[in-house]
Design a protein around this motif. Sequence first.
Motif, PDB file in Angstrom:
ATOM      1  N   ASN A 257       0.845  -1.200   0.000  1.00  0.00           N
ATOM      2  CA  ASN A 257       0.000   0.000   0.000  1.00  0.00           C
ATOM      3  C   ASN A 257       0.881   1.251   0.000  1.00  0.00           C
ATOM      4  O   ASN A 257       2.096   1.170   0.282  1.00  0.00           O
ATOM      5  CB  ASN A 257      -0.956  -0.021   1.197  1.00  0.00           C
ATOM      6  CG  ASN A 257      -0.206  -0.068   2.521  1.00  0.00           C
ATOM      7  OD1 ASN A 257       0.421   0.895   2.931  1.00  0.00           O
ATOM      8  ND2 ASN A 257      -0.265  -1.222   3.196  1.00  0.00           N
ATOM      9  N   PRO A 258       0.320   2.406  -0.310  1.00  0.00           N
ATOM     10  CA  PRO A 258       1.139   3.634  -0.402  1.00  0.00           C
ATOM     11  C   PRO A 258       1.921   3.953   0.861  1.00  0.00           C
ATOM     12  O   PRO A 258       3.045   4.461   0.780  1.00  0.00           O
ATOM     13  CB  PRO A 258       0.093   4.713  -0.695  1.00  0.00           C
ATOM     14  CG  PRO A 258      -1.025   4.000  -1.373  1.00  0.00           C
ATOM     15  CD  PRO A 258      -1.067   2.647  -0.740  1.00  0.00           C
ATOM     16  N   GLN A 259       1.352   3.670   2.022  1.00  0.00           N
ATOM     17  CA  GLN A 259       2.053   3.964   3.272  1.00  0.00           C
ATOM     18  C   GLN A 259       3.317   3.104   3.418  1.00  0.00           C
ATOM     19  O   GLN A 259       4.383   3.599   3.806  1.00  0.00           O
ATOM     20  CB  GLN A 259       1.127   3.726   4.472  1.00  0.00           C
ATOM     21  CG  GLN A 259      -0.006   4.722   4.612  1.00  0.00           C
ATOM     22  CD  GLN A 259      -1.147   4.475   3.644  1.00  0.00           C
ATOM     23  OE1 GLN A 259      -1.283   3.368   3.111  1.00  0.00           O
ATOM     24  NE2 GLN A 259      -1.960   5.495   3.410  1.00  0.00           N
ATOM     25  N   ILE A 260       3.204   1.811   3.090  1.00  0.00           N
ATOM     26  CA  ILE A 260       4.354   0.907   3.170  1.00  0.00           C
ATOM     27  C   ILE A 260       5.427   1.307   2.161  1.00  0.00           C
ATOM     28  O   ILE A 260       6.629   1.320   2.479  1.00  0.00           O
ATOM     29  CB  ILE A 260       3.917  -0.555   2.941  1.00  0.00           C
ATOM     30  CG1 ILE A 260       3.022  -1.029   4.086  1.00  0.00           C
ATOM     31  CG2 ILE A 260       5.129  -1.457   2.798  1.00  0.00           C
ATOM     32  CD1 ILE A 260       3.722  -1.071   5.431  1.00  0.00           C
ATOM     33  N   CYS A 261       5.002   1.645   0.948  1.00  0.00           N
ATOM     34  CA  CYS A 261       5.964   2.050  -0.087  1.00  0.00           C
ATOM     35  C   CYS A 261       6.726   3.304   0.332  1.00  0.00           C
ATOM     36  O   CYS A 261       7.959   3.377   0.201  1.00  0.00           O
ATOM     37  CB  CYS A 261       5.241   2.303  -1.406  1.00  0.00           C
ATOM     38  SG  CYS A 261       4.507   0.820  -2.132  1.00  0.00           S
ATOM     39  N   GLY A 262       5.987   4.285   0.852  1.00  0.00           N
ATOM     40  CA  GLY A 262       6.634   5.510   1.317  1.00  0.00           C
ATOM     41  C   GLY A 262       7.567   5.250   2.485  1.00  0.00           C
ATOM     42  O   GLY A 262       8.658   5.831   2.565  1.00  0.00           O
ATOM     43  N   LEU A 263       7.162   4.346   3.385  1.00  0.00           N
ATOM     44  CA  LEU A 263       7.984   4.026   4.548  1.00  0.00           C
ATOM     45  C   LEU A 263       9.280   3.318   4.131  1.00  0.00           C
ATOM     46  O   LEU A 263      10.353   3.595   4.679  1.00  0.00           O
ATOM     47  CB  LEU A 263       7.193   3.131   5.507  1.00  0.00           C
ATOM     48  CG  LEU A 263       7.895   2.759   6.822  1.00  0.00           C
ATOM     49  CD1 LEU A 263       8.197   4.000   7.650  1.00  0.00           C
ATOM     50  CD2 LEU A 263       7.040   1.770   7.621  1.00  0.00           C
ATOM     51  N   LEU A 264       9.195   2.422   3.145  1.00  0.00           N
ATOM     52  CA  LEU A 264      10.377   1.712   2.657  1.00  0.00           C
ATOM     53  C   LEU A 264      11.406   2.690   2.080  1.00  0.00           C
ATOM     54  O   LEU A 264      12.607   2.584   2.344  1.00  0.00           O
ATOM     55  CB  LEU A 264       9.985   0.675   1.604  1.00  0.00           C
ATOM     56  CG  LEU A 264       9.262  -0.572   2.113  1.00  0.00           C
ATOM     57  CD1 LEU A 264       8.759  -1.416   0.947  1.00  0.00           C
ATOM     58  CD2 LEU A 264      10.190  -1.407   2.990  1.00  0.00           C
ATOM     59  N   VAL A 265      10.922   3.647   1.305  1.00  0.00           N
ATOM     60  CA  VAL A 265      11.822   4.641   0.714  1.00  0.00           C
ATOM     61  C   VAL A 265      12.384   5.560   1.794  1.00  0.00           C
ATOM     62  O   VAL A 265      13.576   5.893   1.781  1.00  0.00           O
ATOM     63  CB  VAL A 265      11.085   5.459  -0.375  1.00  0.00           C
ATOM     64  CG1 VAL A 265      11.953   6.608  -0.874  1.00  0.00           C
ATOM     65  CG2 VAL A 265      10.695   4.557  -1.543  1.00  0.00           C
ATOM     66  N   LEU A 266      11.545   5.969   2.737  1.00  0.00           N
ATOM     67  CA  LEU A 266      11.991   6.864   3.807  1.00  0.00           C
ATOM     68  C   LEU A 266      13.067   6.201   4.673  1.00  0.00           C
ATOM     69  O   LEU A 266      14.097   6.826   4.985  1.00  0.00           O
ATOM     70  CB  LEU A 266      10.800   7.269   4.672  1.00  0.00           C
ATOM     71  CG  LEU A 266      11.113   8.196   5.864  1.00  0.00           C
ATOM     72  CD1 LEU A 266      11.680   9.523   5.383  1.00  0.00           C
ATOM     73  CD2 LEU A 266       9.852   8.418   6.704  1.00  0.00           C
ATOM     74  N   VAL A 267      12.844   4.949   5.049  1.00  0.00           N
ATOM     75  CA  VAL A 267      13.828   4.219   5.855  1.00  0.00           C
ATOM     76  C   VAL A 267      15.140   4.074   5.082  1.00  0.00           C
ATOM     77  O   VAL A 267      16.238   4.201   5.653  1.00  0.00           O
ATOM     78  CB  VAL A 267      13.275   2.845   6.273  1.00  0.00           C
ATOM     79  CG1 VAL A 267      14.369   1.988   6.900  1.00  0.00           C
ATOM     80  CG2 VAL A 267      12.118   3.016   7.249  1.00  0.00           C
ATOM     81  N   SER A 268      15.042   3.818   3.792  1.00  0.00           N
ATOM     82  CA  SER A 268      16.247   3.706   2.958  1.00  0.00           C
ATOM     83  C   SER A 268      17.036   5.004   2.977  1.00  0.00           C
ATOM     84  O   SER A 268      18.268   5.000   3.142  1.00  0.00           O
ATOM     85  CB  SER A 268      15.863   3.334   1.522  1.00  0.00           C
ATOM     86  OG  SER A 268      15.197   2.090   1.467  1.00  0.00           O
ATOM     87  N   TRP A 269      16.348   6.129   2.816  1.00  0.00           N
ATOM     88  CA  TRP A 269      17.011   7.440   2.844  1.00  0.00           C
ATOM     89  C   TRP A 269      17.682   7.689   4.197  1.00  0.00           C
ATOM     90  O   TRP A 269      18.835   8.137   4.242  1.00  0.00           O
ATOM     91  CB  TRP A 269      15.992   8.539   2.555  1.00  0.00           C
ATOM     92  CG  TRP A 269      15.829   8.864   1.103  1.00  0.00           C
ATOM     93  CD1 TRP A 269      14.871   8.394   0.258  1.00  0.00           C
ATOM     94  CD2 TRP A 269      16.660   9.732   0.317  1.00  0.00           C
ATOM     95  NE1 TRP A 269      15.041   8.914  -0.999  1.00  0.00           N
ATOM     96  CE2 TRP A 269      16.128   9.741  -0.999  1.00  0.00           C
ATOM     97  CE3 TRP A 269      17.783  10.508   0.586  1.00  0.00           C
ATOM     98  CZ2 TRP A 269      16.690  10.493  -2.033  1.00  0.00           C
ATOM     99  CZ3 TRP A 269      18.348  11.253  -0.440  1.00  0.00           C
ATOM    100  CH2 TRP A 269      17.808  11.241  -1.726  1.00  0.00           C
ATOM    101  N   ILE A 270      16.981   7.413   5.274  1.00  0.00           N
ATOM    102  CA  ILE A 270      17.521   7.680   6.617  1.00  0.00           C
ATOM    103  C   ILE A 270      18.776   6.848   6.877  1.00  0.00           C
ATOM    104  O   ILE A 270      19.801   7.362   7.341  1.00  0.00           O
ATOM    105  CB  ILE A 270      16.454   7.407   7.692  1.00  0.00           C
ATOM    106  CG1 ILE A 270      15.320   8.436   7.595  1.00  0.00           C
ATOM    107  CG2 ILE A 270      17.078   7.440   9.092  1.00  0.00           C
ATOM    108  CD1 ILE A 270      14.147   8.147   8.504  1.00  0.00           C
ATOM    109  N   MET A 271      18.733   5.561   6.548  1.00  0.00           N
ATOM    110  CA  MET A 271      19.883   4.690   6.783  1.00  0.00           C
ATOM    111  C   MET A 271      21.079   5.112   5.935  1.00  0.00           C
ATOM    112  O   MET A 271      22.232   5.107   6.403  1.00  0.00           O
ATOM    113  CB  MET A 271      19.509   3.238   6.486  1.00  0.00           C
ATOM    114  CG  MET A 271      18.512   2.648   7.463  1.00  0.00           C
ATOM    115  SD  MET A 271      18.136   0.910   7.134  1.00  0.00           S
ATOM    116  CE  MET A 271      19.700   0.143   7.521  1.00  0.00           C
TER     117      MET A 271
END
Length: 331
Positions: free
Chosen positions: A147-161
Amino acid sequence: ITYFSPLLNCRHFCNDTQISEFILLGFSEEPELQPVIFGLFLSMYLITVFGNLLIILVVCSDSHLHTPMYFFLSNLSFVAICFTSTTIPKMLWNIRTQSKVITYEGCITQIYFFLLSAVLDIFLLTVMAYDHFVAICHPLHYTIIMNPQICGLLVLVSWIMCILNSLLQSLMMLQLSFCTNVEIPHFFCDLSQMTQLVVRCACSDTFLNDTVIYFAAAILGGGAFTGIIYSYSKIISCIRRISSTQGKYKAFSTCASHLSVVALFYCTVLSVYLSPASTHSSQSNITASVMYTVVTPMLNPFIYSLRNKDIKRALRRFIGMASLKCQLTSG
């Protein structure tokens, strides 16, 4: 005392002198080759920027492409632009001005953004592998899982790490002292080349830096690669259970573009950073680096668009709309 005097002088120089700039040796010192290198890399850079920018614009403008797969693809295209822009413009500027100098601050900044883009590229390829795994192995639950929330979270976590990793590596590089030898046998400030500069003159102890580099590579790079391998092992297992040949071909064609990019990126990266230094020259090292820093980002738009009917349809609509707007504006 005579035997150790070069080392003592080097340490004395390291402690008393602040290095302000480095020399990027680049590809060749022959003047007649400089215009050829400049034209070649300028062409590849422009193709990379405009090709990936076109993918981003097409995905954003076409509602049919507002799906997780194309959301990740647009992010990958953005990172490809950043990845290439970290190194190529500086190299082109040096060739144009006939200078090989990069400042200390510029070098550290280049290391930061290069690491950020490279590791983020790896993370996004891993996320895209997971997306393909869910789409093929769990098609009925795909819209719920991705879902859009999971997709956004995956990208956000990738950026932060990736930001935290790049920040850590750059801050640790600031702790090192550099000696008289400030020549970098590369066309950009590579992290491994910078630590080797320190080791050659024994200016600083790089044990902690090397430990962090190898630990980050094992956790981030190795973990991401393991995720890709696991995803595709499950995908292959699911494809083998499909009865129809057409269904197998359709499932495999969904992953073919992504697999091509993963293979090209990882093979060239591993050839640069895992091969023993004695087995290849600096020129072969540079050539392999060009493959993953320049060629792979440039090929992304072609690999993902040539065999993708949705992208080709969206491109035709986008170009048609753009030409219609131009005609209306000129008329």
